[in-house]
Design an enzyme around this catalytic site. Structure first.
Site, PDB file in Angstrom:
ATOM      1  N   THR A 210       0.861  -1.173   0.000  1.00  0.00           N
ATOM      2  CA  THR A 210       0.000   0.000   0.000  1.00  0.00           C
ATOM      3  C   THR A 210       0.900   1.227   0.000  1.00  0.00           C
ATOM      4  O   THR A 210       2.130   1.104   0.005  1.00  0.00           O
ATOM      5  CB  THR A 210      -0.916   0.036   1.238  1.00  0.00           C
ATOM      6  OG1 THR A 210      -0.142   0.404   2.391  1.00  0.00           O
ATOM      7  CG2 THR A 210      -1.576  -1.313   1.485  1.00  0.00           C
ATOM      8  N   CYS A 211       0.296   2.419   0.015  1.00  0.00           N
ATOM      9  CA  CYS A 211       1.127   3.619   0.029  1.00  0.00           C
ATOM     10  C   CYS A 211       1.849   3.784   1.360  1.00  0.00           C
ATOM     11  O   CYS A 211       2.806   4.563   1.463  1.00  0.00           O
ATOM     12  CB  CYS A 211       0.295   4.859  -0.280  1.00  0.00           C
ATOM     13  SG  CYS A 211      -1.088   5.110   0.860  1.00  0.00           S
TER      14      CYS A 211
ATOM     15  N   HIS B 267       1.029  -9.875  13.681  1.00  0.00           N
ATOM     16  CA  HIS B 267       1.140  -8.604  12.969  1.00  0.00           C
ATOM     17  C   HIS B 267       0.079  -8.501  11.865  1.00  0.00           C
ATOM     18  O   HIS B 267      -0.534  -7.434  11.687  1.00  0.00           O
ATOM     19  CB  HIS B 267       2.539  -8.462  12.363  1.00  0.00           C
ATOM     20  CG  HIS B 267       2.748  -7.185  11.610  1.00  0.00           C
ATOM     21  ND1 HIS B 267       2.921  -5.968  12.234  1.00  0.00           N
ATOM     22  CD2 HIS B 267       2.793  -6.923  10.281  1.00  0.00           C
ATOM     23  CE1 HIS B 267       3.071  -5.022  11.332  1.00  0.00           C
ATOM     24  NE2 HIS B 267       2.999  -5.581  10.134  1.00  0.00           N
TER      25      HIS B 267
ATOM     26  N   SER C  42      -2.144   1.146  11.163  1.00  0.00           N
ATOM     27  CA  SER C  42      -2.371   2.165  10.143  1.00  0.00           C
ATOM     28  C   SER C  42      -2.022   3.565  10.644  1.00  0.00           C
ATOM     29  O   SER C  42      -1.969   3.818  11.855  1.00  0.00           O
ATOM     30  CB  SER C  42      -3.831   2.152   9.685  1.00  0.00           C
ATOM     31  OG  SER C  42      -4.161   0.926   9.075  1.00  0.00           O
TER      32      SER C  42
ATOM     33  N   ALA D 291       2.605  17.021   0.650  1.00  0.00           N
ATOM     34  CA  ALA D 291       2.458  15.581   0.409  1.00  0.00           C
ATOM     35  C   ALA D 291       3.105  14.763   1.519  1.00  0.00           C
ATOM     36  O   ALA D 291       3.530  13.630   1.298  1.00  0.00           O
ATOM     37  CB  ALA D 291       3.057  15.212  -0.945  1.00  0.00           C
TER      38      ALA D 291
ATOM     39  N   GLY E  43      -0.839  15.675   4.666  1.00  0.00           N
ATOM     40  CA  GLY E  43      -1.299  15.956   3.312  1.00  0.00           C
ATOM     41  C   GLY E  43      -1.789  14.703   2.608  1.00  0.00           C
ATOM     42  O   GLY E  43      -2.804  14.729   1.889  1.00  0.00           O
TER      43      GLY E  43
END
Length: 444
Positions: free
Chosen positions: A52-53, A95, A105, A185, A189
């Protein structure tokens, strides 16, 4: 019964230690390619990749944990050691549950990660990476993640300033046909862009480094585009909603740029502020700052933290249940295989021994005594290893259980395995001794 065999090894490169660029570099291959590359390594039975990002995570199942670690190292070799977190067998399973529940997260309890985990499972399964170990482990993680969201308040409300800014914007105006602009970013952001991108039609992301802005813009659901900070005046003239969250020590939004932008909803969550006081006071600008959002997020942050404690307890219970299931499966499979192979050898050696006796004169009762003797010998010989295997399962001795399972593979066939002691390999003196023991038992 399909038995979960092997030992899990994992690595995690996530937002807690790594930058966006470092995570992106670790995701050079997509999930399916990564799984295929891992499975190509010696000794790897299963593989799984979650990208993921905010995280790049790799897991493998191998009979030898050294082979597992070597395969993972080959994929993350270019990542700095300080950003790579290594995970052992049990740590990997726990985990994955924490990830599925949103406890790992950026935004505690966020929902998106559960769908990403399900997609990663589908991708790994499509290229043969999912076997019995990950089938149970990942499905258990997904199940716990679903329970966490239906049985607790872990995903209720907004907890990050970025998502709070998007919620406020949605309350202030209709966003369905709006154009949004996120300035910055970084972490805040990125969260603002992800949240705002679910509501607006178009979204610009502006940052001092345009490549980083492009990375964030690629992650949003809206039609996204990346800009350099030099392009801010033009972007402001197109934007209806602006969320600014840079880490700049000086303002990046001045009165001149905003004065020519028309009606603008500006939510400034930077510290220090991104907009000058003069810009914030323009009649065409509806302005909210950090103070306006803190109270919005605090209540939900506390609510989610309470829920997180309930989720942790839920994970503890489900984790123990999963390990207990693995233990039972492995110990039972090893013991069953051990007795199956012993039974084969008993039948073969019993037939051999009886062929050396005068069986024509033996009664049915005498035949039964001989067979009982053979059964007793097998039971007594296997009693100690059976207890040892059950103890190893209780003590979480994965290496011993896994080695025993390979040694006593149910598919084992002594007649086809030269290295295994078969009928013709039994020394003649042993055969005579066995026959003598049978005679003595019959005489008694």
């Amino acid at each position: 019964m399909t038995v979960a065999t092997g030992i899990i090894s994992g690595v995690s490169i996530a937002h807690q230690r790594a930058s966006v660029e470092q995570i992106e570099a670790a995701c050079a291959r997509d999930e399916r390619e990564t799984v295929e590359a891992l499975c190509a390594h010696e000794g790897v039975r299963e593989a799984f990749s979650l990208q993921t990002c905010n995280r790049a995570e790799l897991y493998v199942v191998a009979d030898d944990p050294d082979h597992g670690r070597e395969s993972l190292s080959s994929i993350v070799a270019d990542s700095p050691d300080e950003v790579v977190r290594e995970l052992g067998h049990e740590e990997s399973l726990r985990h994955l549950m924490r990830v599925a529940c949103g406890l790992e997260s950026l935004v505690l309890g966020e929902d998106q990660i559960l769908g990403q985990l399900q997609d990663a499972y589908t991708n790994a399964r499509a290229v043969g990476g999912i076997g019995s170990m990950f089938e149970e482990g990942i499905q258990k993680a997904i199940h716990v993640g679903e329970r966490a969201r239906t049985e607790t308040a872990i995903d209720e409300g907004v907890v990050s300033l970025g998502s709070a800014a998007a919620r406020l914007a949605d309350e202030e105006r209709t966003l369905a046909d709006a154009t949004g602009l996120v300035v910055g970013a970084g972490e805040m952001g990125t969260l603002a862009a992800q949240s705002l991108g679910r509501s607006v039609d178009h979204l610009f992301v502006a940052n001092r480094t345009e490549e980083k802005a492009a990375h964030v813009a690629d992650q949003v659901e809206a039609d996204g585009a990346a800009l350099d900070l030099d392009d801010l005046p033009e972007a402001l003239s197109l934007a209806d909603v602006v969320v600014s969250a840079t880490s700049s020590p000086v303002p990046v939004l001045d009165r001149e740029a905003l004065a020519s932008a028309g009606e603008t909803l500006l939510i400034d969550i930077a510290q220090p502020r991104d907009a000058t006081q003069a810009a914030a006071e323009l009649p065409t600008v509806t302005h909210y700052d950090l103070d306006a959002l803190e109270s919005v997020t605090e209540a939900t942050r506390e609510r989610r933290q309470e829920a997180a404690e309930r989720v942790e307890a839920m994970i503890d219970r489900e984790f123990d249940n999963l390990l207990a299931r693995y233990k039972r499966q492995r110990a039972d499979a090893v013991i069953a295989a051990m007795y199956e192979n012993a039974e084969r050898m008993k039948e073969r050696e019993l037939s051999r021994a009886l062929s050396k006796l005068d069986t024509d004169g033996m009664t049915d009762d005498q035949h039964a005594v001989v067979e009982s003797l053979a059964d007793t010998l097998v039971s007594q010989l296997l009693a100690a290893p059976t207890k040892s295997l059950r103890d190893a399962a209780e003590d979480d001795d994965w290496a011993t259980i896994n080695s025993a399972l390979r040694l006593f593979d149910p598919s084992f066939d002594a007649d086809d395995t030269p290295a295994t002691l078969g009928t013709n390999d039994v020394p003649q003196e042993t055969q005579y001794a066995l026959a003598s023991a049978v005679r003595e038992h019959l005489d008694d």
